[in-house]
Design an enzyme around this catalytic site. Structure first.
Site, PDB file in Angstrom:
ATOM      1  N   LYS A 197       0.860  -1.185   0.000  1.00 20.19           N
ATOM      2  CA  LYS A 197       0.000   0.000   0.000  1.00 20.19           C
ATOM      3  C   LYS A 197       0.894   1.231   0.000  1.00 20.19           C
ATOM      4  O   LYS A 197       1.708   1.417   0.912  1.00 20.19           O
ATOM      5  CB  LYS A 197      -0.900  -0.005   1.232  1.00 20.19           C
ATOM      6  CG  LYS A 197      -1.760   1.247   1.349  1.00 20.19           C
ATOM      7  CD  LYS A 197      -2.752   1.155   2.487  1.00 20.19           C
ATOM      8  CE  LYS A 197      -3.560   2.429   2.595  1.00 20.19           C
ATOM      9  NZ  LYS A 197      -4.554   2.361   3.671  1.00 20.19           N
ATOM     10  N   LYS A 250      -2.191  -1.482  -3.882  1.00 24.92           N
ATOM     11  CA  LYS A 250      -3.039  -0.289  -3.835  1.00 24.92           C
ATOM     12  C   LYS A 250      -2.195   0.962  -3.918  1.00 24.92           C
ATOM     13  O   LYS A 250      -1.201   1.040  -3.197  1.00 24.92           O
ATOM     14  CB  LYS A 250      -3.805  -0.328  -2.512  1.00 24.92           C
ATOM     15  CG  LYS A 250      -4.628   0.871  -2.184  1.00 24.92           C
ATOM     16  CD  LYS A 250      -5.223   0.718  -0.812  1.00 24.92           C
ATOM     17  CE  LYS A 250      -6.014   1.953  -0.481  1.00 24.92           C
ATOM     18  NZ  LYS A 250      -6.503   1.933   0.869  1.00 24.92           N
TER      19      LYS A 250
HETATM   20  C1  PBG Z   1      -7.373   3.673   5.551  1.00 24.43           C
HETATM   21  C2  PBG Z   1      -7.648   3.487   4.114  1.00 24.43           C
HETATM   22  C3  PBG Z   1      -7.439   4.410   3.093  1.00 24.43           C
HETATM   23  C4  PBG Z   1      -7.966   3.831   1.942  1.00 24.43           C
HETATM   24  C5  PBG Z   1      -8.435   2.583   2.284  1.00 24.43           C
HETATM   25  N1  PBG Z   1      -8.209   2.369   3.620  1.00 24.43           N
HETATM   26  C6  PBG Z   1      -6.919   5.775   3.149  1.00 24.43           C
HETATM   27  C7  PBG Z   1      -5.540   6.011   3.540  1.00 24.43           C
HETATM   28  O1  PBG Z   1      -4.728   5.103   3.708  1.00 24.43           O
HETATM   29  O2  PBG Z   1      -5.239   7.186   3.738  1.00 24.43           O
HETATM   30  C8  PBG Z   1      -8.015   4.496   0.599  1.00 24.43           C
HETATM   31  C9  PBG Z   1      -9.086   4.001  -0.313  1.00 24.43           C
HETATM   32  C10 PBG Z   1      -9.399   4.894  -1.445  1.00 24.43           C
HETATM   33  O3  PBG Z   1      -8.767   5.951  -1.680  1.00 24.43           O
HETATM   34  O4  PBG Z   1     -10.335   4.551  -2.180  1.00 24.43           O
HETATM   35  N2  PBG Z   1      -6.336   3.011   6.071  1.00 24.43           N
END
Ligand code: PBG
Length: 342
Positions: A197, A250
């Site tokens: 991520k 992601k």
């Molecule tokens: C939180 C989380 C996020 C997303 C999914 N879980 C945001 C982040 O990490 O700041 C992003 C999902 C999206 O942008 O569609 N941990």
């Protein structure tokens, strides 16, 4: 002498021919639909999210309605995010038995038990500072966060979650969650970890939707640097070693190379998350007439699958599923004639 013996255009000469030799096709079963559950909404409520046109804040009972709708068009799973009634320093509403996500899980499983309910396991929506873990001297304390994530995962499993999806990026959280689930009798509950991520600007619309933007600093102390790909292999390897059953890459479209790398190096199922910014870009450009929304949607999803994703988490899930079904019913002509060919 390649030409004129070889003419690649031969197999492109009709829609039927192209359909026959297509290497990558989408089906509704490829998708997971994210839902935003708001604990304090009255029953049967859904409120449009400004930053993500077509997405809603929904009451826990409404989650059952939307999950059933998704399931009825072939989308097997939903991914639940919660907006709690109140936030605090440690994010304690994340593991509340009557939390938004827990209530929605119960509602969905009661309404349609076949739906696969996946709960996002993280603290950022629940902490008053918006970081994904607890703080110590203005820094996210990795080890102190693990226990809270584990408690959250167990509470989600207790509510009936079919799978938990830790998105916090703390080191060691998959092992901590696996251990806690096993100790609580949930040894059969799989973990889909957000393994690679990235600290991405593509999460902007989501942070507005989930009210989880960090109140200071950013997430680059725990999420990955966008310039790194070898590190993704280490992250995924560690998560699998710790017990992850599936892994997520992601964002998706700007990170197709990472999806491919993970696919080529590991044999666990790979999910890719088409995040809010990817979604909002297509929606926004389509709204001012710059691109065709349906074609952009299908082409981006196809690219993500072609890169190696088995599963795609996408806000387009229901729309894409409906479009695919409609196209298939139209005499079998397939949806991927999306390029406006001549
Ligand atoms: C939180 C989380 C996020 C997303 C999914 N879980 C945001 C982040 O990490 O700041 C992003 C999902 C999206 O942008 O569609 N941990």
């Amino acid at each position: 002498m390649p030409f004129p013996t070889h003419r690649l255009r031969r197999l492109r000469s009709s829609a039927t021919m192209r359909h026959m030799v297509r290497e990558t096709s989408l089906t509704p079963h490829d998708f997971i639909l994210p839902l935003f559950i708001r604990g304090n909404l009255a029953p049967k409520t859904r409120v449009p999210i400004k930053s993500m046109p077509g997405c809603y804040h929904i009451s826990p009972d409404m989650a059952a309605v939307m999950a059933k709708e998704a399931y009825s068009v072939g989308v097997p799973a939903v991914l639940l995010f919660g907006l709690p009634v109140r936030k605090d320093a440690i994010g304690s509403r994340a593991w509340a038995a009557d939390g938004a996500v827990q209530r929605a899980t119960l509602e969905i499983k009661a309404a349609r038990s076949e739906v696969c309910v996946i709960c996002d396991t993280c603290l950022c929506e629940y902490t008053d500072h918006g970081h994904c873990g607890v703080l110590k001297n203005e820094r996210v304390d990795n080890d102190a966060t693990l226990d809270l994530l584990a408690r959250t995962a167990v509470s989600q499993a207790e509510a009936g979650a079919d799978m938990v999806a830790p998105s916090d990026m703390m080191d060691g959280r998959v092992a901590a969650i696996r251990k806690a689930l096993d100790q609580s009798g949930f040894e059969n509950t799989p973990i889909m970890s957000y393994a690679a991520k990235y600290a991405s600007s593509f999460y902007g619309p989501f942070r507005e939707a989930a009210e989880c933007a960090p109140s200071f600093g950013d997430r680059s102390g725990y999420q990955m640097d966008p310039g790194n790909s070898r590190e993704a292999i280490r992250e995924v390897a560690l998560d699998i070693e710790e017990g992850a059953d599936m892994v997520i890459v992601k964002p998706a479209l700007p990170y197709l190379d990472i999806i491919k790398t993970v696919r080529d190096n590991f044999s666990v199922p790979v999910a890719a998350y088409q995040v809010s910014g990817e979604y909002a870009q297509i929606k926004g450009a389509a709204a001012i007439g710059l691109v065709d929304e349906t074609k952009n949607m299908l082409e981006s999803l196809t690219s993500i699958k072609r890169a190696g994703a088995d599963i795609i988490i996408t806000y387009f899930a229901v729309n894409a599923a409906k479009t695919l079904i409609r196209h298939m019913m139209n005499g079998g002509s397939m949806p991927l004639e999306v390029h406006g060919s001549d």
